[in-house]
Design an enzyme around this catalytic site. Structure first.
Site, PDB file in Angstrom:
ATOM      1  N   GLY A  33      14.694  -9.705 -42.698  1.00 28.98           N
ATOM      2  CA  GLY A  33      14.774 -11.013 -43.328  1.00 28.98           C
ATOM      3  C   GLY A  33      14.627 -12.125 -42.320  1.00 28.98           C
ATOM      4  O   GLY A  33      14.295 -11.882 -41.154  1.00 28.98           O
ATOM      5  N   ASN A  34      14.862 -13.347 -42.765  1.00 32.75           N
ATOM      6  CA  ASN A  34      14.817 -14.490 -41.854  1.00 32.75           C
ATOM      7  C   ASN A  34      15.893 -15.484 -42.268  1.00 32.75           C
ATOM      8  O   ASN A  34      16.573 -15.297 -43.272  1.00 32.75           O
ATOM      9  CB  ASN A  34      13.416 -15.119 -41.839  1.00 32.75           C
ATOM     10  CG  ASN A  34      13.008 -15.662 -43.184  1.00 32.75           C
ATOM     11  OD1 ASN A  34      13.558 -16.647 -43.660  1.00 32.75           O
ATOM     12  ND2 ASN A  34      12.029 -15.018 -43.827  1.00 32.75           N
ATOM     13  N   ARG A  35      16.069 -16.533 -41.498  1.00 36.59           N
ATOM     14  CA  ARG A  35      17.194 -17.442 -41.678  1.00 36.59           C
ATOM     15  C   ARG A  35      16.978 -18.542 -42.700  1.00 36.59           C
ATOM     16  O   ARG A  35      17.813 -19.427 -42.837  1.00 36.59           O
ATOM     17  CB  ARG A  35      17.564 -18.083 -40.343  1.00 36.59           C
ATOM     18  CG  ARG A  35      18.139 -17.125 -39.336  1.00 36.59           C
ATOM     19  CD  ARG A  35      18.609 -17.905 -38.121  1.00 36.59           C
ATOM     20  NE  ARG A  35      19.033 -17.034 -37.038  1.00 36.59           N
ATOM     21  CZ  ARG A  35      20.240 -16.471 -36.977  1.00 36.59           C
ATOM     22  NH1 ARG A  35      21.118 -16.690 -37.942  1.00 36.59           N
ATOM     23  NH2 ARG A  35      20.548 -15.689 -35.971  1.00 36.59           N
ATOM     24  N   SER A  36      15.859 -18.532 -43.402  1.00 33.64           N
ATOM     25  CA  SER A  36      15.625 -19.595 -44.382  1.00 33.64           C
ATOM     26  C   SER A  36      16.704 -19.570 -45.469  1.00 33.64           C
ATOM     27  O   SER A  36      16.989 -18.528 -46.042  1.00 33.64           O
ATOM     28  CB  SER A  36      14.250 -19.414 -45.026  1.00 33.64           C
ATOM     29  OG  SER A  36      14.105 -20.334 -46.080  1.00 33.64           O
TER      30      SER A  36
END
Ligand code: CTP
Ligand code: CA
Length: 237
Positions: A33-36
């Site tokens: 995943g990513n931090r958005s």
């Protein structure tokens, strides 16, 4: 936003907003995943609805659904691509605020991956670390630009989180990305360690294709930035 909400300048328009970071599963319990956070995308949807638009929000975020907005929940880049492509048909504007993963694991394990594997007839344990192979995800924004052809509709807005580096400044990277992507507007977000992701205030630069005019917004709330983006979209409708 009392004055902004009083403007019904998106009345009769149908807009699509994507939001949040996609999650690319490795096994039933793990993902890349990513931090958005999805906050900017949700703020864009909320602002458009307040200005009278019919809004479809394709979101991988668990943030609450803004009032008056239709939400299509998604998890992966492939799900997001299908939902956005479907919703974009006949839409006036598509805003790609989602942080779409560039890659996904090549394989999905349908059982939880274990730390230690028993191998061989002798039952010896394999303690080696697994290597995760990745494959490219489709570029949803580029697909939308290619699909609209010469018709010029819908208006397509991209987002880019950039840092300056040896190759160029934030704005230079933004200009190059706008040219590469072929969308109408690119909202460039300056990021760095501890900056922007999940924060309530940010600074963005709105770039227009075929124009040197840049609109600088902020530091401002995601709601104020959302209204500035719709202000920049209006003359293109
Ligand atoms: N985007 C997309 N599909 C992808 C990746 C990105 O639609 N597979 C969209 C994002 O939603 C955003 C824009 O493209 O609106 C720019 O995303 P960004 O990650 O900055 O661009 P990339 O082309 O992926 O370039 P980079 O190598 O900098 O990640
Ligand atoms: Ca990317």
């Amino acid at each position: 936003e009392a004055t902004a909400s009083a403007r019904r300048d998106l009345e009769g328009r149908r807009v699509v907003v994507s939001a949040g970071g996609t999650r690319e599963p490795l096994d039933p319990v793990r993902y890349l995943g990513n931090r958005s956070s999805g906050k900017q995308g949700h703020a864009l949807a909320e602002a458009a609805a307040a200005r009278g638009a019919r809004v479809t929000l394709v979101s991988s975020s668990s943030l609450p659904t803004p009032v008056g907005v239709d939400v299509v929940p998604v998890e992966t880049a492939l799900e997001l691509e299908a939902a956005v492509t479907d919703a974009a048909r006949g839409a006036d504007v598509v805003v790609m605020a989602a942080a779409v993963a560039d890659f996904r694991p090549a394989a999905y394990a349908d059982h939880k991956i274990k730390k230690t594997h028993a191998t061989g007839a002798d039952g010896s344990a394999d303690e080696s670390a697994p290597v995760v192979e990745l494959v490219r995800n489709p570029d949803v924004l580029a697909g939308l630009v290619a699909a609209r052809g010469a018709a010029g509709s819908p208006v397509i807005v991209g987002f880019a989180a950039e840092t300056g580096d040896a190759e160029g400044t934030v704005l230079e990277h933004g200009r190059a990305k706008l040219a590469r992507k072929g969308c109408d507007l690119l909202v460039v977000n300056e990021v760095g360690v501890g900056v922007t992701f999940g924060r309530d205030d940010s600074t963005v630069h709105i770039l227009r294709r075929g124009s040197d005019t840049v609109t600088d917004v902020g530091p401002a709330s995601k709601g104020e930035i959302a209204h500035a983006v719709w202000d920049a979209v209006l003359p293109l409708l």
